[in-house]
Design a protein around this motif. Structure first.
Motif, mmCIF file in Angstrom:
data_model
loop_
_atom_site.group_PDB
_atom_site.id
_atom_site.type_symbol
_atom_site.label_atom_id
_atom_site.label_comp_id
_atom_site.label_asym_id
_atom_site.label_seq_id
_atom_site.Cartn_x
_atom_site.Cartn_y
_atom_site.Cartn_z
ATOM 1 N N THR A 130 10.200 23.319 3.436
ATOM 2 C CA THR A 130 8.373 23.073 3.858
ATOM 3 C C THR A 130 7.661 22.635 2.764
ATOM 4 N N THR A 131 7.591 23.083 2.316
ATOM 5 C CA THR A 131 6.142 22.423 0.825
ATOM 6 C C THR A 131 7.044 21.151 0.496
ATOM 7 N N ALA A 132 7.637 20.659 -0.213
ATOM 8 C CA ALA A 132 8.643 20.297 -0.475
ATOM 9 C C ALA A 132 8.213 19.306 0.355
ATOM 10 N N VAL A 133 8.270 18.947 1.609
ATOM 11 C CA VAL A 133 7.610 17.652 2.182
ATOM 12 C C VAL A 133 6.392 17.616 2.407
ATOM 13 N N MET A 134 5.355 19.336 2.299
ATOM 14 C CA MET A 134 3.964 18.921 2.765
ATOM 15 C C MET A 134 3.364 18.812 1.029
ATOM 16 N N LEU A 135 3.882 18.885 0.299
ATOM 17 C CA LEU A 135 4.109 18.090 -0.888
ATOM 18 C C LEU A 135 4.132 16.708 -0.294
ATOM 19 N N GLY A 136 5.052 15.803 0.126
ATOM 20 C CA GLY A 136 5.044 14.631 0.270
ATOM 21 C C GLY A 136 3.530 14.312 1.511
ATOM 22 N N ALA A 137 2.971 15.175 2.311
ATOM 23 C CA ALA A 137 2.076 14.618 2.732
ATOM 24 C C ALA A 137 0.681 15.315 1.859
ATOM 25 N N PHE A 138 0.794 15.267 0.570
ATOM 26 C CA PHE A 138 -0.367 16.171 -0.106
ATOM 27 C C PHE A 138 -0.507 14.265 -0.690
ATOM 28 N N LEU A 139 1.003 13.143 -1.207
ATOM 29 C CA LEU A 139 0.950 11.697 -1.968
ATOM 30 C C LEU A 139 0.716 10.968 -0.937
ATOM 31 N N VAL A 140 0.607 11.334 0.339
ATOM 32 C CA VAL A 140 0.266 10.131 0.767
ATOM 33 C C VAL A 140 -1.347 10.143 0.836
ATOM 34 N N LEU A 141 -2.001 11.027 0.750
ATOM 35 C CA LEU A 141 -3.304 10.794 1.188
ATOM 36 C C LEU A 141 -3.799 10.422 -0.895
ATOM 37 N N LYS A 168 0.875 -1.078 -0.183
ATOM 38 C CA LYS A 168 0.480 0.180 0.054
ATOM 39 C C LYS A 168 0.509 1.234 0.211
ATOM 40 N N ILE A 169 2.383 1.112 0.058
ATOM 41 C CA ILE A 169 3.037 2.369 1.116
ATOM 42 C C ILE A 169 3.005 2.650 -0.489
ATOM 43 N N ARG A 170 4.192 1.266 -0.793
ATOM 44 C CA ARG A 170 4.349 2.002 -2.210
ATOM 45 C C ARG A 170 3.730 2.607 -3.263
ATOM 46 N N GLU A 171 2.202 1.913 -2.844
ATOM 47 C CA GLU A 171 1.717 2.444 -4.092
ATOM 48 C C GLU A 171 1.334 4.202 -4.238
ATOM 49 N N LYS A 172 1.143 4.590 -2.711
ATOM 50 C CA LYS A 172 0.422 5.760 -2.110
ATOM 51 C C LYS A 172 1.528 6.419 -2.225
ATOM 52 N N TYR A 173 3.158 6.232 -2.351
ATOM 53 C CA TYR A 173 4.507 7.139 -2.844
ATOM 54 C C TYR A 173 5.120 6.901 -4.036
ATOM 55 N N GLY A 174 4.528 5.605 -5.275
ATOM 56 C CA GLY A 174 4.542 5.698 -6.207
ATOM 57 C C GLY A 174 5.847 5.320 -6.515
ATOM 58 N N TRP A 175 6.392 4.155 -6.060
ATOM 59 C CA TRP A 175 7.794 3.688 -5.826
ATOM 60 C C TRP A 175 7.053 2.759 -6.503
ATOM 61 N N PRO A 216 2.539 10.791 9.770
ATOM 62 C CA PRO A 216 2.376 9.066 10.000
ATOM 63 C C PRO A 216 0.626 9.356 9.969
ATOM 64 N N ILE A 217 0.361 10.222 10.832
ATOM 65 C CA ILE A 217 -0.615 10.495 12.403
ATOM 66 C C ILE A 217 -2.113 10.384 10.595
ATOM 67 N N THR A 218 -1.677 10.817 9.571
ATOM 68 C CA THR A 218 -2.107 10.969 8.579
ATOM 69 C C THR A 218 -3.219 9.813 7.859
ATOM 70 N N TYR A 219 -2.344 8.602 7.449
ATOM 71 C CA TYR A 219 -2.334 8.283 7.175
ATOM 72 C C TYR A 219 -4.456 7.552 7.079
ATOM 73 N N SER A 220 -5.116 6.875 7.712
ATOM 74 C CA SER A 220 -6.349 6.534 7.300
ATOM 75 C C SER A 220 -7.172 7.378 7.699
ATOM 76 N N MET A 221 -7.110 9.302 7.585
ATOM 77 C CA MET A 221 -7.742 10.194 7.364
ATOM 78 C C MET A 221 -8.542 10.752 6.343
ATOM 79 N N ASP A 222 -9.413 11.211 6.319
ATOM 80 C CA ASP A 222 -10.309 11.664 5.107
ATOM 81 C C ASP A 222 -9.143 13.123 4.816
ATOM 82 N N PRO A 223 -8.589 12.704 2.871
ATOM 83 C CA PRO A 223 -7.487 13.866 2.544
ATOM 84 C C PRO A 223 -7.857 15.534 3.186
ATOM 85 N N ALA A 224 -9.435 15.705 3.049
ATOM 86 C CA ALA A 224 -8.921 17.005 3.021
ATOM 87 C C ALA A 224 -9.332 17.650 4.523
ATOM 88 N N ILE A 225 -10.079 16.666 5.518
ATOM 89 C CA ILE A 225 -9.609 17.164 6.456
ATOM 90 C C ILE A 225 -7.722 17.421 7.421
#
Lengths: 152, 334, 503
Positions: free
Chosen positions: C330-341, B295-302, C50-59
């Motif tokens: 900072t926004t690069a890490v923020m971008l990471g947060a978007f992508l995770v969701l 799942k993590i791989r898919e999320k991050y596009g790895w 990591p806390i955001t994993y299972s949350m609704d993306p908008a929230i």
């Protein structure tokens, strides 16, 4: 000739700019650069040299306020050096002994040395402050400060 | 006087405390081979938020969440020198199996550039877990439509085209472009490469300051979807999966037989024994096969790229040889 | 464009019970982490991902945005109270905030910082909402030429940053750029002045310099005055939080101007909150009627950088949300947060995920209000720090600075560097070399050098590229005017003064 303080400073800066220029001229060449890595440092070196010479030649008198600023009693210098020494020891043992013990010791000893008389309060503050930061960083924020000799 | 005495006592206490600090770092050898008995430090030789840091944090979380490894696994950041500081730190952990670190091609490139005393041979490769690939993008209205169009122009005059990337010359974004261009027959010593480490690389392409953007595939996707840029080629051996990604042509299918893999894996310090290596290989294999990690791989596009043991070592040797050849030709070997 | 409906739907998400709760958690955690030494928005966001994993993306993203601007908001306290900036964006805050706190006006200083941050944050959200698509073209219009011109413009302010000798200010600035040349050169990969030391390869972090030159140098002064019959009244009173009518009148202009300017600088990739706060400070000093008050506890000098750094934070969302370009670490890490969701920010975000785009913007209005009501009541407690007896305070400031630096790089080498820069800062103080030009040159000089060399690489060494791009050319003309106009003014108005100035 060298009695004026700004001339002494200027001389130090001139020596520094020579050293910096010397190092700039020794930077290795990058085969494809149009403007190589040594370009800006060389400009800076000559600029500093020029400014320091100006400072040396400057006739401006030191104001009374400025003179007061650099007149520091011997005792204060000693205090300053001792605090610096505390910091050096702190840094040196920081990763070996660990954040918690060293920080608590540092706060306690430094406050005490600077004349804080309430030892119990001092002990409590130094221990609780260090423990608070340590637990917060390592356990809540997952940013790991060195544990050192402590098992946690 | 009293004060001095107290100071002395405290100094003594510190010395005694530090003398008792002989921690047992060996781990436990049982029926099923070696297992750790202390927290396992996972070093990311970069600051928070970067690729190494993210991989390390996600891997340790999955290890803990899935119960694959029972010990705590704190992530330690040792940024500096493009990895050199972290690697120097790891050499001081020689023989301590409770320390591992995450790494990728810079561990080959940075030492070859002369910026680190230590390279991949100073450590124990454990397992590779993921891979990413490079993409070369140009503005949507550029005259080139394929890599060959671009390289044909560059063969005539290599310095007529400027390339931008995030990393400094001799590192990833630069070398991945050089590697493909070299295979296409471009005189790589004349290529004009600009590095923008302050986050402006993509904007330089969008505002026309430069002609080509060399980056990871995922960094180009959104702009391609929005019709602002087009990807001429990627460095993967085969097409990738996923919306938009699957439309990116590889260099190989355009007749340029060359690839570049941004692999990412975990290494340990030198001096680990067979059983310790076996332990970590088992654990990383379990991690790689777990649905959570998928799942993590898919999320991050790895992309999945699992290797361990001899296969991994051989892969690293080959990669290192290739990098060596390229940097030698560029006269960047130091 | 449907902005209104979009925003309404955004508010619906943001004002839901869950929305309010998580925005609150976000800004709370952000402010708290921002107050910690060495921890800025980057670490705050990285910690929260990591806390955001299972949350609704908008929230989840509303919360993450809250963490981001909350951390910028929280960073100012230690700058004002201890002269020890916890994050780079609040270094300029210390210039006038700390003197104010020393004058027994800590309460007011913190209140002004909070209000300026609030207004800067809110104004910039309005701008973000109205002009995001339009502004994204500005973000893209800046190439190396423009950056070079912008940095040059910033550097022209050096002379204005010192009260004493202009010559000393220039020397200080030159030394600042010299320090920034340490490390691997971005354009060639050459290691410069690193003495084969791996720790120096990535250069010296800005925060080490700032904490050394400001916090530790101040510690030295505190040590000298530690036994000074502590002015009881001054120390125990943090002063009223209330602003007088004059205060409001004074800060109205700077806050409004810098909210706009800060926002625009934040939009530019690579510039960000730190540069915005410095440029805010120096422009306000340039146009102020009484520039000599700056650096001595001017409310303007405090309000301007605080409004700007928060405005820049929202500004940084423009390239992130509408282009998918992270303009800073900072926004690069923020971008990471978007992508995770599973959210890809970029030109298509408004169409694909309108609830996320508008939800974030709507939540920023609410978040800024939360920050204000969360922080104002805390001021009396936070400023209790000043009532700590001097010897203890000194130890704590030193520890704060050390932890701050260690949390950045986790190397004791940087702690030694901190000590060295503390000593340099102290020497500069006693010999009357201003530290602000050093800091300014350090932050602008590095980018200026890289931009210059990128430009010349692209143009094959031809200088004509500098006059071919209109924005860059305009900025450079302004820079030249800023440098030369005051010279003429002084000559014609006060020839007698020239003698002392030439020194």
């Amino acid at each position: 000739m060298l009695k004026m303080i700004h001339r002494k400073i200027a001389l130090v800066l001139i020596v520094f700019s020579f050293l910096y220029l010397l190092m700039s001229y020794q930077l290795p060449e990058y085969p494809y650069a149009i403007i190589d890595a040594d370009f800006v440092p060389k400009i800076l070196g000559f600029l500093l040299l020029f400014l320091s010479v100006l400072l040396f030649l400057s006739k401006q008198k030191e104001t009374e306020e400025e003179r007061k600023k650099r007149n520091i009693p011997k005792a204060d210098i000693v205090t300053l050096l001792v605090v610096c020494a505390f910091m050096l020891v702190y840094i040196f043992l920081f990763e070996m002994i660990g954040f918690f013990i060293m920080t608590a010791l540092f706060i306690f000893i430094c406050s005490w040395y600077l004349g804080y008389k309430r030892h119990v309060v001092n002990g409590i503050v130094s221990l609780s402050f260090s423990l608070f930061i340590y637990l917060l960083f390592n356990y809540m924020l997952q940013i790991n400060l060195p544990a050192g000799i402590l098992p946690f | 006087m009293n004060k001095r005495f107290c100071l002395y006592m405290i100094a003594c206490a510190v010395v005694i405390l530090s003398a008792c600090s002989g921690k047992d770092v060996a781990g436990v050898y049982g029926e099923n081979g070696w297992s750790p008995n202390n927290p396992i430090e996972v070093v990311a030789a970069a600051g928070a938020g970067g690729g190494w840091d993210t991989t390390a944090r996600l891997a340790t979380q999955t290890f803990e969440k899935e119960g694959i490894i029972k010990e705590r696994m704190p992530v330690i950041n040792k940024p500096g020198g493009g990895g050199a500081v972290g690697w120097a730190y790891m050499t001081r952990k020689e023989g301590n199996p409770h320390n591992i670190f995450v790494t990728s091609p810079p561990i080959l490139l940075v030492p070859l550039n002369g910026q680190s005393k230590y390279g991949y041979e100073d450590f124990t490769p454990l397992a590779n877990v993921i891979a990413d690939y490079g993409a070369f993008a140009v503005s949507a209205d550029a005259k080139w439509d394929t890599l060959n169009d671009l390289f044909d122009d560059m063969k005539k005059d290599p310095s007529s085209v400027s390339i931008v990337g995030v990393s400094s010359p001799g590192s990833m974004d630069h070398i991945q472009f050089i590697k493909i261009a070299r295979a296409a027959g471009v005189d790589v010593t004349k290529i004009k490469y600009v590095s923008d480490q302050d986050g402006g690389a993509l904007t330089q392409l969008l505002n026309g300051s430069v002609d080509v953007y060399s980056a990871g595939t995922s960094e180009t996707v959104e702009q391609v979807r929005a019709g602002k840029i087009k990807v001429l080629g990627i460095t993967a051996p085969e097409r990738l999966e996923g919306e938009t990604l699957e439309d990116f042509p590889t260099a190989v299918e355009q007749g340029i037989d060359e690839t570049f893999v941004n692999w990412r894996g975990f290494f340990g310090p030198a001096g680990m024994d067979e059983q310790q290596i076996q332990y970590y290989q088992d654990k990383f294999k379990q991690l790689n096969d777990s649905p959570e990690w998928k799942k993590i791989r898919e999320k991050y596009g790895w992309n999945e790229l699992y290797m361990d043991g001899e296969e991994y070592e051989q892969f690293l040797d080959e990669q290192n040889e290739e990098m060596y050849a390229i940097l030698e030709e560029l006269k960047l070997l130091r | 464009m449907g902005s209104i409906e979009g925003l309404m739907s955004g508010f619906q998400v943001a004002l839901s019970l869950q929305g309010i709760l998580f925005v609150f958690i976000g800004v709370f955690v952000g402010t708290f982490i921002g107050m910690m030494p060495g921890l800025g928005p980057i670490s705050a966001i990285a910690i929260m991902i990591p806390i955001t994993y299972s949350m609704d993306p908008a929230i989840a993203l509303m919360m993450m945005a809250g963490v981001y601007y909350g951390a910028v908001f929280g960073g100012s306290s230690s700058s004002i109270l201890l002269n020890a900036p916890g994050v780079a964006g609040t270094v300029a805050t210390a210039f006038d905030g700390y003197p104010m706190a020393q004058q027994g006006k800590a309460g007011k200083a913190l209140a002004i910082a909070a209000i300026a941050s609030f207004i800067g944050g809110t104004v910039s959200v309005v701008l973000l909402m109205l002009f995001s698509p339009l502004l994204s073209s500005i973000a893209v219009s800046f190439g190396p030429v423009e950056y070079f011109a912008l940095m040059l413009l910033g550097l022209t302010a050096i002379a204005s940053l010192s009260d004493g000798s202009t010559l000393k200010a220039f020397i200080s600035a030159t030394l600042g750029i010299i320090v920034v040349t340490i490390g691997i050169d971005g354009q060639t990969g050459t290691a410069r002045f690193t003495f084969e030391n791996a720790y120096l390869l990535e250069g010296i972090d800005f925060l080490i310099i700032a904490l050394g030159l400001f916090a530790l140098a101040e510690v030295c002064t505190l040590i000298f005055n530690r036994n000074e019959a502590a002015d009881k009244e001054k120390n125990e009173k943090i002063g009223s939080l209330k602003l007088t009518k004059e205060d409001v009148k004074e800060i109205k202009g700077p806050i409004t101007r810098q909210s706009f300017l800060g926002f625009i600088i934040g939009v530019l990739p690579g510039a960000g909150a730190t540069i915005a706060s410095f440029i805010a400070y120096i422009t306000e000093k340039k146009i102020a009627k009484k520039p000599e008050e700056f650096g001595k506890g001017s409310v303007k000098g405090l309000a301007a950088p605080e409004a700007a750094n928060n405005a820049a934070t929202s500004g940084a969302f423009v390239p992130l949300l509408s282009l998918g370009i992270p303009g800073s670490g900072t926004t690069a890490v923020m971008l990471g947060a978007f992508l995770v969701l599973g959210i890809q920010p970029g030109p298509l975000l408004v169409q694909d995920n309108p609830e996320v785009f508008w939800g974030i913007i709507a939540s920023m209005y609410i978040g800024n209000v939360f920050l204000l009501i969360l922080n104002l009541p805390l001021i009396p407690y936070i400023s209790k720090v000043l009532t700590i007896p001097r010897p203890m305070l000194i130890s704590l400031v030193i520890t704060f600075s050390m932890v701050g630096v260690y949390a950045l790089s986790f190397s004791t080498f940087d702690l030694y560097l901190l000590l060295i820069f503390g000593i340099v800062g102290f020497l500069m103080r006693i010999f009357s070399f201003p530290a602000a030009p050093f800091i300014l040159a350090f932050i602008l000089g590095g980018m200026m050098e890289q931009a210059l060399r990128q430009t010349l690489t692209i143009s094959d060494g031809s200088l004509s590229i500098f006059v071919e791009r209109p924005i860059g050319l305009t900025l450079m003309i302004v820079a030249v005017l800023v440098m030369t106009v005051p010279l003429f003014k002084k000559k014609s108005w006060n020839p007698a003064k020239k003698k002392t100035d030439a020194a």
